[in-house]
Design a protein around this motif. Sequence first.
Motif, PDB file in Angstrom:
ATOM      1  N   SER A 135      64.162  56.564 -23.113  1.00 57.65           N
ATOM      2  CA  SER A 135      63.333  56.911 -21.804  1.00 57.65           C
ATOM      3  C   SER A 135      62.344  57.734 -22.103  1.00 57.65           C
ATOM      4  O   SER A 135      61.638  58.246 -21.219  1.00 57.65           O
ATOM      5  CB  SER A 135      64.464  57.652 -21.194  1.00 57.65           C
ATOM      6  OG  SER A 135      65.119  58.843 -21.907  1.00 57.65           O
ATOM      7  N   ASP A 342      57.733  52.410 -17.301  1.00 58.55           N
ATOM      8  CA  ASP A 342      57.331  53.640 -16.113  1.00 58.55           C
ATOM      9  C   ASP A 342      57.577  53.264 -14.702  1.00 58.55           C
ATOM     10  O   ASP A 342      58.035  54.134 -14.032  1.00 58.55           O
ATOM     11  CB  ASP A 342      56.062  53.898 -16.638  1.00 58.55           C
ATOM     12  CG  ASP A 342      55.578  54.731 -17.702  1.00 58.55           C
ATOM     13  OD1 ASP A 342      56.621  54.997 -18.534  1.00 58.55           O
ATOM     14  OD2 ASP A 342      54.375  54.911 -18.062  1.00 58.55           O
ATOM     15  N   ASP A 345      61.322  53.810 -13.881  1.00 54.82           N
ATOM     16  CA  ASP A 345      61.591  55.006 -13.344  1.00 54.82           C
ATOM     17  C   ASP A 345      61.262  55.274 -12.043  1.00 54.82           C
ATOM     18  O   ASP A 345      62.068  55.991 -11.426  1.00 54.82           O
ATOM     19  CB  ASP A 345      61.155  55.967 -14.435  1.00 54.82           C
ATOM     20  CG  ASP A 345      61.833  55.855 -15.891  1.00 54.82           C
ATOM     21  OD1 ASP A 345      62.960  55.286 -15.853  1.00 54.82           O
ATOM     22  OD2 ASP A 345      61.141  56.247 -16.979  1.00 54.82           O
ATOM     23  N   TYR A 346      59.996  54.626 -11.699  1.00 56.97           N
ATOM     24  CA  TYR A 346      59.298  55.221 -10.515  1.00 56.97           C
ATOM     25  C   TYR A 346      60.177  54.506  -9.596  1.00 56.97           C
ATOM     26  O   TYR A 346      60.624  55.220  -8.291  1.00 56.97           O
ATOM     27  CB  TYR A 346      58.050  54.776 -10.424  1.00 56.97           C
ATOM     28  CG  TYR A 346      57.523  54.673  -9.106  1.00 56.97           C
ATOM     29  CD1 TYR A 346      56.853  55.875  -8.612  1.00 56.97           C
ATOM     30  CD2 TYR A 346      57.113  53.543  -8.135  1.00 56.97           C
ATOM     31  CE1 TYR A 346      56.423  56.052  -7.230  1.00 56.97           C
ATOM     32  CE2 TYR A 346      56.478  53.732  -7.148  1.00 56.97           C
ATOM     33  CZ  TYR A 346      56.038  54.914  -6.553  1.00 56.97           C
ATOM     34  OH  TYR A 346      55.478  55.025  -5.406  1.00 56.97           O
ATOM     35  N   HIS A 348      63.361  53.585  -9.678  1.00 58.00           N
ATOM     36  CA  HIS A 348      64.595  54.129  -9.327  1.00 58.00           C
ATOM     37  C   HIS A 348      64.691  55.420  -8.577  1.00 58.00           C
ATOM     38  O   HIS A 348      65.645  55.805  -7.989  1.00 58.00           O
ATOM     39  CB  HIS A 348      65.398  54.350 -10.963  1.00 58.00           C
ATOM     40  CG  HIS A 348      66.613  55.023 -11.245  1.00 58.00           C
ATOM     41  ND1 HIS A 348      67.025  55.224 -12.270  1.00 58.00           N
ATOM     42  CD2 HIS A 348      67.431  54.923 -10.192  1.00 58.00           C
ATOM     43  CE1 HIS A 348      68.355  55.668 -12.030  1.00 58.00           C
ATOM     44  NE2 HIS A 348      68.735  55.608 -10.905  1.00 58.00           N
ATOM     45  N   HIS A 349      63.658  56.282  -8.859  1.00 57.51           N
ATOM     46  CA  HIS A 349      63.388  57.526  -8.093  1.00 57.51           C
ATOM     47  C   HIS A 349      63.265  57.201  -6.584  1.00 57.51           C
ATOM     48  O   HIS A 349      63.730  57.877  -5.790  1.00 57.51           O
ATOM     49  CB  HIS A 349      62.384  58.267  -8.689  1.00 57.51           C
ATOM     50  CG  HIS A 349      61.953  59.499  -7.904  1.00 57.51           C
ATOM     51  ND1 HIS A 349      62.662  60.519  -7.996  1.00 57.51           N
ATOM     52  CD2 HIS A 349      60.802  59.758  -7.298  1.00 57.51           C
ATOM     53  CE1 HIS A 349      62.096  61.417  -7.368  1.00 57.51           C
ATOM     54  NE2 HIS A 349      60.954  61.036  -6.954  1.00 57.51           N
ATOM     55  N   ARG A 354      68.348  51.110  -9.986  1.00 54.77           N
ATOM     56  CA  ARG A 354      67.426  50.602 -11.391  1.00 54.77           C
ATOM     57  C   ARG A 354      67.680  49.193 -11.821  1.00 54.77           C
ATOM     58  O   ARG A 354      68.833  48.700 -11.932  1.00 54.77           O
ATOM     59  CB  ARG A 354      67.892  51.547 -12.285  1.00 54.77           C
ATOM     60  CG  ARG A 354      67.285  51.324 -13.799  1.00 54.77           C
ATOM     61  CD  ARG A 354      67.657  52.425 -14.820  1.00 54.77           C
ATOM     62  NE  ARG A 354      66.588  52.491 -15.875  1.00 54.77           N
ATOM     63  CZ  ARG A 354      65.814  53.445 -16.049  1.00 54.77           C
ATOM     64  NH1 ARG A 354      65.265  54.206 -14.897  1.00 54.77           N
ATOM     65  NH2 ARG A 354      64.835  53.322 -16.802  1.00 54.77           N
ATOM     66  N   THR A 356      66.050  46.838 -14.167  1.00 54.84           N
ATOM     67  CA  THR A 356      65.221  46.655 -15.561  1.00 54.84           C
ATOM     68  C   THR A 356      64.604  45.303 -15.768  1.00 54.84           C
ATOM     69  O   THR A 356      63.384  44.997 -15.664  1.00 54.84           O
ATOM     70  CB  THR A 356      65.816  47.196 -16.685  1.00 54.84           C
ATOM     71  OG1 THR A 356      66.278  48.544 -16.608  1.00 54.84           O
ATOM     72  CG2 THR A 356      64.942  47.007 -17.890  1.00 54.84           C
ATOM     73  N   GLN A 434      61.149  61.841 -13.971  1.00 56.81           N
ATOM     74  CA  GLN A 434      62.342  61.662 -14.906  1.00 56.81           C
ATOM     75  C   GLN A 434      63.182  63.104 -14.859  1.00 56.81           C
ATOM     76  O   GLN A 434      64.378  62.979 -14.974  1.00 56.81           O
ATOM     77  CB  GLN A 434      61.949  61.507 -16.604  1.00 56.81           C
ATOM     78  CG  GLN A 434      61.256  60.286 -16.784  1.00 56.81           C
ATOM     79  CD  GLN A 434      60.759  60.037 -18.124  1.00 56.81           C
ATOM     80  OE1 GLN A 434      60.778  60.988 -18.942  1.00 56.81           O
ATOM     81  NE2 GLN A 434      60.760  58.755 -18.484  1.00 56.81           N
ATOM     82  N   LEU A 437      65.430  62.516 -11.753  1.00 58.38           N
ATOM     83  CA  LEU A 437      66.273  61.622 -12.085  1.00 58.38           C
ATOM     84  C   LEU A 437      67.373  62.060 -13.019  1.00 58.38           C
ATOM     85  O   LEU A 437      68.679  61.738 -12.719  1.00 58.38           O
ATOM     86  CB  LEU A 437      65.946  60.314 -13.036  1.00 58.38           C
ATOM     87  CG  LEU A 437      64.862  59.274 -12.180  1.00 58.38           C
ATOM     88  CD1 LEU A 437      64.395  58.433 -13.114  1.00 58.38           C
ATOM     89  CD2 LEU A 437      65.676  58.587 -11.024  1.00 58.38           C
ATOM     90  N   LYS A 438      67.089  62.971 -13.902  1.00 60.79           N
ATOM     91  CA  LYS A 438      68.196  63.462 -14.661  1.00 60.79           C
ATOM     92  C   LYS A 438      68.900  64.448 -13.973  1.00 60.79           C
ATOM     93  O   LYS A 438      70.278  64.696 -14.039  1.00 60.79           O
ATOM     94  CB  LYS A 438      67.462  64.443 -15.877  1.00 60.79           C
ATOM     95  CG  LYS A 438      67.154  63.467 -17.008  1.00 60.79           C
ATOM     96  CD  LYS A 438      66.236  64.214 -18.082  1.00 60.79           C
ATOM     97  CE  LYS A 438      65.823  63.369 -19.059  1.00 60.79           C
ATOM     98  NZ  LYS A 438      65.107  64.173 -20.387  1.00 60.79           N
TER      99      LYS A 438
END
Length: 442
Positions: A135, A342, A345-346, A348-349, A354, A356, A434, A437-438
Amino acid sequence: MISVKEKIAYGLGDTASNIIFQTVMMFLMLYYTDVVGLSPAVVGTLFLVVRLFDAITDPVMGNLADKTQSRFGHFRPYLLWLALPFALISILAFTTPELEGTDKIIYAFTTYTLLMVAYTAINIPYCSLGGVLTSDVKERVSVQSYRFVFGMLGGVIVAGCTMPMVEYFGQGDNAKGYQYTMTAMSLLGLVLFLLCFFGTKERVEQPPEQNLSLFKSLKTLIKNDQWRVLCAAALFLLTGQVLRLTLGVYYVKYYLGQEDLITSFMTLGVVASMVGCACAQALAKRFCKIKAYISLQLIAAGICIASYFISPDNITLAFAAFILWKFFLDMATPLLWAKMADTIDYGHHKTGVRITGLVYSGVIFFIKMGVALGGAIAGWLLSFYNYQAQTMQSLDTQQGILLSFTIIPAFGSLFVAFIMRKYTLNNAQLASIQASLKTSAS
């Protein structure tokens, strides 16, 4: 941090993929026109029509990979399951049975379709694997740099060995030569895919409660505006690149009049690509990835245009221009693929989902459409300029090959540079995404 050993193992998977991908880009048109005996217009149409199947197979494969549950992960098992079938179909695609007329066309369409389906089934999980190895934003560029250095090694093998192996195995029978050459290369690819499988590990997991249908996943994907930018850029990038690479052998053979230098020309170009890919990480550390990518596309376009004015007598300058074009164009390649991770992640946010495999399969679809359009346009242009296989070309045909090899591909890079102005995911924005997301995961 991912070990160098694992990065190399991942890169070997792209060596295997490029043994087929680069063969299709560099030699399949020549094989179909000069060995099988198909017309350039038929071959161009074949390339485009077969790629339309990817509109179905690519998202289906991406969604299937996302939903795959195994002790090996979501994406790695496909390298193990499909390495052998992919090798066998590759050999069939370069086998020339004793057929005439329409039967030859049917055989070419059938085997090329099977080849592209097999390529989709193994390559989309392989590409998606790069998005779950880490990540870390900087490590993503490093992983993709290793990947494309080793991927271009596959291109070096294809460019440097194909024609000599065809001559060696064929002994004057090019049909036999291509079949035996592809048998040897396919077996090598089989081994490399297995090394990639055993040498990598999936680390980034999708949310455990996520289980969307293909339709819902596609609706979510379309909301990702940064992914849409990459799709448009990929389409124009590959259209121009494949058009130029496909016509490279015709440029050397018929415009420069140096058939014996085809292998050297293509090989040096791929070596330049390897060096360019190796420089990508250092470039990304010093400059904004977005501005660097746009600048590299503008440089590549300028080299294409300048190549139009090189005399056929100036072999050294013609070689130098092609080498520089490959160097700058492929320095940008790892940056593009890092951007794909990238956008995952964008997305997912932005949506809470998510996906992939579907993100990669979507971009890959537009990459393959670019490959199809580039190959199709090459065939149509050759037909338009009255190309005749294995004969001395007229001056008009030679000029047509020159124009198609230089000026027209430049528009691909120019369009990409314009499109990428809409891409906004710089390092600062990604760090914020990120972190968010965390926080939401904890």
